[in-house]
Scaffold this active site. Structure first.
Site, PDB file in Angstrom:
ATOM      1  N   HIS A 169     -12.844  -2.468   1.942  1.00  0.00           N
ATOM      2  CA  HIS A 169     -11.429  -2.566   2.284  1.00  0.00           C
ATOM      3  C   HIS A 169     -11.169  -2.173   3.734  1.00  0.00           C
ATOM      4  O   HIS A 169     -10.897  -3.025   4.565  1.00  0.00           O
ATOM      5  CB  HIS A 169     -10.628  -1.684   1.326  1.00  0.00           C
ATOM      6  CG  HIS A 169      -9.152  -1.875   1.389  1.00  0.00           C
ATOM      7  ND1 HIS A 169      -8.316  -1.591   0.335  1.00  0.00           N
ATOM      8  CD2 HIS A 169      -8.346  -2.299   2.396  1.00  0.00           C
ATOM      9  CE1 HIS A 169      -7.060  -1.849   0.673  1.00  0.00           C
ATOM     10  NE2 HIS A 169      -7.060  -2.272   1.934  1.00  0.00           N
ATOM     11  N   GLU A 215       0.815  -1.211   0.000  1.00  0.00           N
ATOM     12  CA  GLU A 215       0.000   0.000   0.000  1.00  0.00           C
ATOM     13  C   GLU A 215       0.857   1.274   0.000  1.00  0.00           C
ATOM     14  O   GLU A 215       0.317   2.377   0.116  1.00  0.00           O
ATOM     15  CB  GLU A 215      -0.922   0.015   1.226  1.00  0.00           C
ATOM     16  CG  GLU A 215      -1.949  -1.097   1.269  1.00  0.00           C
ATOM     17  CD  GLU A 215      -3.084  -0.898   0.278  1.00  0.00           C
ATOM     18  OE1 GLU A 215      -2.939  -0.074  -0.644  1.00  0.00           O
ATOM     19  OE2 GLU A 215      -4.108  -1.578   0.441  1.00  0.00           O
ATOM     20  N   HIS A 258      -7.896  -2.133   9.039  1.00  0.00           N
ATOM     21  CA  HIS A 258      -8.985  -2.991   8.578  1.00  0.00           C
ATOM     22  C   HIS A 258      -9.928  -3.240   9.755  1.00  0.00           C
ATOM     23  O   HIS A 258     -10.359  -4.376   9.979  1.00  0.00           O
ATOM     24  CB  HIS A 258      -8.439  -4.321   8.055  1.00  0.00           C
ATOM     25  CG  HIS A 258      -7.717  -4.219   6.752  1.00  0.00           C
ATOM     26  ND1 HIS A 258      -7.271  -5.333   6.059  1.00  0.00           N
ATOM     27  CD2 HIS A 258      -7.343  -3.152   5.997  1.00  0.00           C
ATOM     28  CE1 HIS A 258      -6.667  -4.954   4.940  1.00  0.00           C
ATOM     29  NE2 HIS A 258      -6.693  -3.629   4.898  1.00  0.00           N
ATOM     30  N   HIS A 270      -3.367   3.090   8.163  1.00  0.00           N
ATOM     31  CA  HIS A 270      -4.374   2.357   7.384  1.00  0.00           C
ATOM     32  C   HIS A 270      -4.784   1.120   8.173  1.00  0.00           C
ATOM     33  O   HIS A 270      -3.946   0.312   8.568  1.00  0.00           O
ATOM     34  CB  HIS A 270      -3.809   1.962   6.026  1.00  0.00           C
ATOM     35  CG  HIS A 270      -4.616   0.914   5.316  1.00  0.00           C
ATOM     36  ND1 HIS A 270      -5.994   0.949   5.239  1.00  0.00           N
ATOM     37  CD2 HIS A 270      -4.234  -0.204   4.639  1.00  0.00           C
ATOM     38  CE1 HIS A 270      -6.421  -0.095   4.560  1.00  0.00           C
ATOM     39  NE2 HIS A 270      -5.369  -0.820   4.190  1.00  0.00           N
TER      40      HIS A 270
END
Length: 216
Positions: free
Chosen positions: A155, A75, A95, A93
Site C-alpha cells: 500500500h 482513509e 504512496h 499518508h
C-alpha cells in the site's frame, strides 16, 4: 482566519508539496490535521495538487461530517484511529515509490541509518487489509505504537507529528530511509545498526560536545 481555516490551508500547501516531491500520484494519498475534537482531512477523489481550502471537509473525532460539501477521504477511519491512540495532531499518508517497494517486500524497515531513530527506530509494516476498512485502521494502530511512522503492506506509508510540518518531514525521511535501503540491496546486504549503536546515538544527542571559545 480561524485555527481550522489555517489547517485547511496547510493541508492544501503540503498536498501540493507531496505531489511535487513524488510522495503521491494522482488522487492517491491523504493528509489530515486535528484541532480539538475536529479533524480537517483531504477529500475523496481530488488530486492533492488541486486542493482548495473549501474542498477540505471537517469531521469530528467520531467520524461524523461537520462541515464541507465533499466527502472525506476513504482513509479517514485510519486517520481517526491514529488520533485516538496517539498524541498526533497531523497525519500524512503517502504512496511514495521506495516506501511502497519496502511495503510490498518486507515485514519491517530495519535501522540502516541512525536517523531511523527520529521515526522510532524499526519501522513496522502493518498487515495488509483493504483500504478504508476498520481492519486496516486497526493494523496501522498496532504498527504505529510508540512510532512516528509505519508502512502498510502492498500500500504505502503513514507518518505523524505534532504539526503538519513535522508529519510531512517524517514522510520525507521515511521515503529517504526506504530509498537508502532499497538502493543498498542493489550493491550488497545493508548493514543494520545494533541496539548498542543506536543507544550510543541517543546518548550522543543527549550529551553533545561543547566546543570551547578561543580567548581573544
Amino acid at each position: 482566519m480561524t485555527a481550522v481555516d489555517l489547517l485547511r490551508q496547510q493541508i492544501c500547501d503540503y498536498g501540493r508539496r507531496a505531489v511535487e516531491l513524488g510522495l503521491v500520484l494522482g488522487t492517491s494519498g491523504n493528509l489530515s490535521a486535528r484541532h480539538g475534537d475536529l479533524v480537517v482531512v483531504t477529500p475523496a477523489g481530488v488530486a492533492l495538487d488541486r486542493l482548495t481550502p473549501e474542498l477540505c471537509p471537517i469531521v469530528d473525532v467520531e467520524g461524523y461530517l461537520v462541515e464541507g460539501e465533499t466527502q472525506p477521504s476513504s482513509e479517514t477511519p485510519m486517520h481517526l484511529a491514529i488520533y485516538a491512540s496517539t498524541a498526533a495532531h497531523a497525519v500524512v499518508h503517502t504512496h511514495s515509490t521506495f516506501g511502497t517497494v519496502v511495503a510490498t517486500t518486507m515485514t519491517e524497515l530495519p535501522p540502516v541509518h541512525y536517523n531511523a531513530l527520529l521515526l522510532g527506530g524499526v519501522v513496522k509494516v502493518a498487515e495488509y487489509a483493504t483500504y478504508g476498512t476498520p481492519e486496516l485502521a486497526a493494523n496501522i494502530r498496532s504498527a504505529m505504537e510508540g512510532k512516528q511512522a509505519a508502512l502498510m503492506a502492498n500500500h504505502g506509508g503513514v507518518t505523524i507529528g505534532a504539526t503538519m510540518a513535522q508529519a510531512f518531514d517524517a514522510a520525507r525521511l521515511l521515503e529517504w530511509l526506504c530509498e537508502v535501503y532499497v538502493r543498498g540491496l542493489s550493491v550488497g546486504k545493508p548493514v543494520v545498526l545494533t541496539d548498542e549503536q543506536l543507544a550510543a546515538v541517543v546518548e550522543r544527542s543527549l550529551n553533545p560536545p561543547v566546543f570551547p571559545r578561543r580567548n581573544a
